[in-house]
Write a protein that holds these residues in place. Sequence first.
Motif, short mmCIF file in Angstrom:
data_model
loop_
_atom_site.label_atom_id
_atom_site.label_comp_id
_atom_site.label_asym_id
_atom_site.label_seq_id
_atom_site.Cartn_x
_atom_site.Cartn_y
_atom_site.Cartn_z
N GLY A 1 0.82 -1.20 0.00
CA GLY A 1 0.00 0.00 0.00
C GLY A 1 0.86 1.26 0.00
O GLY A 1 2.04 1.23 0.31
N SER A 2 0.24 2.32 -0.37
CA SER A 2 0.94 3.60 -0.40
C SER A 2 0.20 4.56 0.52
O SER A 2 -1.02 4.68 0.43
CB SER A 2 0.96 4.15 -1.82
OG SER A 2 1.49 5.45 -1.82
N SER A 3 0.93 5.19 1.40
CA SER A 3 0.28 6.18 2.26
C SER A 3 0.84 7.55 1.92
O SER A 3 1.92 7.92 2.33
CB SER A 3 0.51 5.85 3.73
OG SER A 3 1.88 5.90 4.03
N ARG A 4 0.14 8.25 1.10
CA ARG A 4 0.53 9.60 0.70
C ARG A 4 -0.33 10.61 1.43
O ARG A 4 -1.54 10.43 1.55
CB ARG A 4 0.36 9.80 -0.80
CG ARG A 4 1.30 8.98 -1.61
CD ARG A 4 1.14 9.32 -3.06
NE ARG A 4 2.04 8.50 -3.85
CZ ARG A 4 2.24 8.66 -5.12
NH1 ARG A 4 1.59 9.61 -5.77
NH2 ARG A 4 3.07 7.89 -5.77
N THR A 5 0.31 11.65 1.88
CA THR A 5 -0.43 12.73 2.51
C THR A 5 -0.91 13.68 1.43
O THR A 5 -0.13 14.14 0.62
CB THR A 5 0.48 13.49 3.50
OG1 THR A 5 0.97 12.58 4.47
CG2 THR A 5 -0.29 14.60 4.18
N LYS A 6 -2.19 13.93 1.41
CA LYS A 6 -2.72 14.88 0.44
C LYS A 6 -2.50 16.28 0.96
O LYS A 6 -2.83 16.59 2.10
CB LYS A 6 -4.22 14.65 0.21
CG LYS A 6 -4.49 13.35 -0.50
CD LYS A 6 -5.96 13.20 -0.79
CE LYS A 6 -6.21 11.90 -1.51
NZ LYS A 6 -7.61 11.73 -1.88
N ARG A 7 -1.89 17.09 0.13
CA ARG A 7 -1.65 18.48 0.49
C ARG A 7 -2.47 19.38 -0.40
O ARG A 7 -2.63 19.12 -1.57
CB ARG A 7 -0.18 18.83 0.35
CG ARG A 7 0.67 18.16 1.38
CD ARG A 7 2.05 18.67 1.29
NE ARG A 7 2.90 17.56 0.91
CZ ARG A 7 4.17 17.66 0.66
NH1 ARG A 7 4.76 18.82 0.69
NH2 ARG A 7 4.88 16.63 0.35
N ARG A 8 -2.93 20.42 0.17
CA ARG A 8 -3.72 21.40 -0.58
C ARG A 8 -2.81 22.57 -0.92
O ARG A 8 -2.09 23.06 -0.07
CB ARG A 8 -4.88 21.86 0.27
CG ARG A 8 -5.82 22.73 -0.44
CD ARG A 8 -6.99 23.08 0.47
NE ARG A 8 -8.05 23.44 -0.42
CZ ARG A 8 -9.29 23.07 -0.30
NH1 ARG A 8 -9.65 22.33 0.69
NH2 ARG A 8 -10.19 23.46 -1.15
#
Length: 71
Positions: free
Chosen positions: A2-9
């Motif tokens: 799995g990939s855990s990417r933090t979504k940034r705005r």
Amino acid sequence: MGSSRTKRRTSNNFFLSVVGTGAGAPLYIHENDEIIVALKGTTGFQIGDDVQLVNSHHTVIIPSKAPHSPQ
């Protein structure tokens, strides 16, 4: 896997300003970083207590909340 990417705005604004010779303004701030590109001529620019001359074809990067002003 799995990939855990933090979504940034992100937020971007673009403004074109033509500033005449000798034009100045009181120090002001922005909530976001600001990038200024000098296209023609030479002007003074103040960021905090530091004043520098900016020539054509130079870029000034101003951090968010830094008081700044053309001189």
